[in-house]
Design an enzyme around this catalytic site. Structure first.
Site, short mmCIF file in Angstrom:
data_model
loop_
_atom_site.label_atom_id
_atom_site.label_comp_id
_atom_site.label_asym_id
_atom_site.label_seq_id
_atom_site.Cartn_x
_atom_site.Cartn_y
_atom_site.Cartn_z
N HIS A 145 46.93 73.71 43.84
CA HIS A 145 46.23 73.44 45.10
C HIS A 145 46.73 74.37 46.21
O HIS A 145 45.93 75.03 46.89
CB HIS A 145 46.45 71.98 45.50
N GLU A 146 48.04 74.46 46.35
CA GLU A 146 48.60 75.28 47.44
C GLU A 146 48.25 76.75 47.25
O GLU A 146 47.96 77.46 48.21
CB GLU A 146 50.11 75.10 47.52
N HIS A 191 55.00 76.34 50.54
CA HIS A 191 56.23 75.57 50.70
C HIS A 191 56.06 74.17 50.09
O HIS A 191 55.03 73.54 50.30
CB HIS A 191 56.59 75.43 52.18
N HIS A 221 45.11 77.66 48.72
CA HIS A 221 45.22 78.02 50.14
C HIS A 221 45.75 79.45 50.29
O HIS A 221 45.26 80.23 51.12
CB HIS A 221 46.19 77.07 50.86
N HIS A 245 40.37 73.14 52.57
CA HIS A 245 40.17 71.89 51.83
C HIS A 245 38.69 71.66 51.51
O HIS A 245 37.82 71.92 52.33
CB HIS A 245 40.71 70.72 52.65
#
Lengths: 558, 85
Positions: free
Chosen positions: A297-298, A100, A301, A307
């Site tokens: 980056h997301e 998101h 995940h 991280h």
């Protein structure tokens, strides 16, 4: 790097779907940014990503503001930029893997408004700001030179010479999302019995500006979201609207964006002529955040990476723009720990990327599986030197700072101690005399810094250790001048000052509830560690076991 | 001519009005460093919590809400917690 307890996708052919788009960028630019962000990961793993337009994909991507359908609301401009959920089953319903993005941010490609043109003669090229037209310089799109009021820009610096142009995002050109297949707005349109002659956020709680794409929304229910005009304000309470110059603020007149009234000195403007009366405002556009970088980056995940504590890693939690992005060795090691490396010929883009990484950062992890500390099953030795864990294996050492949870390596042992053996059985640091003892087979070496002390290596019989002992597998400092050396099932207490053994004990006599056939024993800070296979036992200074855990998962955060 | 006057600070509609300390507490909770739900005693020491945050972000480990730490807390970042608390 860290993972979410090694949670990962069980298949490698992943799908993604873009549920909603931002008004800041042309949807084609968003599609491209996301595709490139996925490619960051598919370049170094066997993973593939396919965009689907209908149905439930593994990774659902959406933009939203504040409360946007999950328990973690965004927070307006800046602060939180985005979040994503790790892989897994039944995580918060169907959220696992989803990413998101906070639409109160100004999404760009990192260097200011990324304005992709439509139509014209530039084949969809981006606007070039500033550009000159008729000798005048323009920093934004303009309607100058046209009688139809359409706004346009040059796609090179000099329109007068190059004559390449395109039309800028505008609701009369196209809409985003909704149910009208990108059709432009129709003005005026009727909504709830009232006429609207511009985009509005009426009827919505999320602040998105929309319009009807037929004359009557109440009848046809056809709508789309309006692209943000170039130079529209961001966030505040008038997102997507234009500054109104001049405007009045606390009785003063302002003809340009100002930082007045703000302790954070961010530039803002009013979107009506009188802030004091209307209180409508927003931030003036700046460099914005690179959707590509944040998405990469997301998606890390989404694939299972937590991280990293390394500032240069993509998975470091804070945003930092870098023009020539390259995935760091830490990120590569992390993702390959989960999914392995990309199969196939080395001439693929993967090897290009990783070669660059290993060239620029030779002392850090490369994608070679044996270079991944998390893939080492049993270490040759572990020691604590300068308060840093040192993990030895096959001529290499990884340094691990438990406080910062960062791993450096693999580093060739020869780089730290040029004359040391490549196979190390044990090591310890004599802090008082600033020497490092290294044991290998029946020999031992003593270093001051990188220099080998004269006369070494020596046979461990010089320390008083039995000739039946094949190797020393552990060393623990005891007080200022004594060290316990572990070999076979015995401990030799060695006096560093007197250079002789003054006591011999059985391991089981002194240490209870730990394996007597450990692979490695060492001291870190005030604790003694016994390592055997994939487990470690941690003892306090009173020789009580205070923790038992996994070497990789608990100690190394693999 | 009169000297230029600095306009007073304004609370902009739609923006939270938080002190640095409130912001820091919110940050430490949001990113998992501080779990107040598990703390029955309201008298908690933040030193170790702040130190942990400083360690994670590679900041000087002072254990204090110093300028560097406050500034780091205001940097744009990912919303995924650093500590799964």
């Amino acid at each position: 790097y860290k993972t979410f307890d090694d949670e990962k996708w069980s298949h490698t052919d992943l799908t993604y779907s873009i549920v909603s788009y931002t008004p800041d960028l042309d949807p084609l630019v968003v599609d491209d940014a996301f595709a490139r962000a996925f490619k960051v990961w598919s370049d170094v793993t066997p993973l593939t990503f396919t965009k689907i337009n209908n149905g439930e994909a593994d990774i659902m991507v959406q933009f939203g503001r504040e409360w946007h359908g999950d328990p973690y609301p965004f927070d307006g401009m800046d602060g939180l930029l985005a979040h994503a959920y790790p892989p897994g089953e039944n995580l918060y319903g169907k959220l696992h893997g989803d990413a998101h993005f906070d639409d109160d941010e100004f999404w760009t490609l990192g260097k200011g408004p990324a304005v992709k043109t439509r139509f014209g003669n530039a084949d969809g090229a981006f606007c070039h700001f500033p550009f000159t037209f008729n000798g005048k310089t323009y920093k934004t799109c303009t309607a100058d030179g046209r009688e139809d009021g359409r706004i346009w820009c040059s796609t090179t610096a000099d329109y007068d010479n190059d004559k390449t142009f395109g039309f800028c995002p505008h609701e009369l050109l196209y809409t985003i999302g909704g149910n009208s297949d990108s059709s432009p707005c129709v003005f005026p349109f009727v909504f709830d019995g009232k006429n609207y002659d511009q985009c509005t956020s009426e009827g919505r709680q999320d602040g998105y500006r929309w319009c009807a794409t037929t004359r009557n929304f109440d009848v046809d229910k056809k709508y789309g979201f309006c692209p943000s005009p170039v130079n529209a304000v961001v966030s505040g309470n008038a997102d997507g609207e234009l500054c109104s110059f001049p405007f009045t603020f606390l009785g003063e007149r302002y003809d340009a964006c100002t930082t007045a009234g703000r302790p954070d000195e961010r530039s803002w403007c009013a979107t009506t002529s009188n802030f004091d009366k209307d209180k409508k405002w927003g931030f003036c556009p700046n460099a914005g955040y690179s959707l590509f970088l944040v998405a990469a980056h997301e998606f890390g995940h989404s694939l299972g990476l937590d991280h990293s504590s390394l500032k240069d890693a993509l998975m470091y939690p804070q945003y930092r723009y870098s023009e020539n992005f390259k995935l760091s060795g830490d990120d590569i090691a992390g993702i390959q720990h989960l999914y392995g490396s990309k199969p196939g010929p080395t001439s693929s883009p993967t090897s290009t990327t990783t070669a660059a990484v290993s060239t620029t950062v030779p002392s850090t992890t490369t994608i070679d599986p044996v270079a991944d500390i998390c893939k080492v099953n049993i270490f040759d030795a572990v020691a604590s030197i300068k308060k840093t864990f040192h993990f030895f294996k096959n001529g290499y050492v990884w340094k691990f700072t438990s406080a910062k949870k960062s791993i450096m390596g693999p580093i060739p042992i020869a780089k730290l101690w040029p004359k040391a053996p490549s196979k190390i059985d044990a090591a310890f640091e004599d802090i008082n005399r600033q020497k490092v003892y290294i044991f290998s087979g029946r020999s031992y070496w003593v270093f001051s810094g990188k220099s080998l002390e004269p006369g070494y290596p020596k046979d461990i019989s010089k320390l008083g250790i039995d000739t039946s002992i094949e190797r020393v597998f552990g060393a623990v400092m005891k007080g200022q001048r004594k060290v316990l050396l572990f070999g076979g099932q015995k401990i030799w207490r060695f006096d560093l000052m007197a250079q002789k053994v003054d006591r011999i004990s059985r391991i089981s006599q002194i240490f209870r509830h730990v394996p007597i056939n450990a692979d490695s024993v060492f001291m870190h800070k005030t604790s003694i560690y016994f390592l055997q296979e994939k487990y470690f036992w941690k003892m306090n200074r009173n020789y009580q076991v205070i923790f038992v855990g996994y070497i990789k998962r608990t100690l190394l955060n693999c | 001519f009169s000297a230029p006057s600095t306009p007073p600070l304004e609370t902009f509609p739609g923006e939270p009005d938080m002190t640095d300390t409130e912001m820091a507490m919110s940050y430490l909770q949001r990113f998992g460093y501080l779990n107040l739900k598990k703390t029955s005693n309201a008298m908690i020491s933040l030193k170790s919590t702040i130190t942990r945050m400083q360690q994670t972000l590679g900041l000087p480990e002072t254990g204090e809400l110093d300028e560097t730490t406050i500034s780091a807390m205001k940097q744009p970042r990912c919303g995924v917690p650093d500590v799964l608390n």
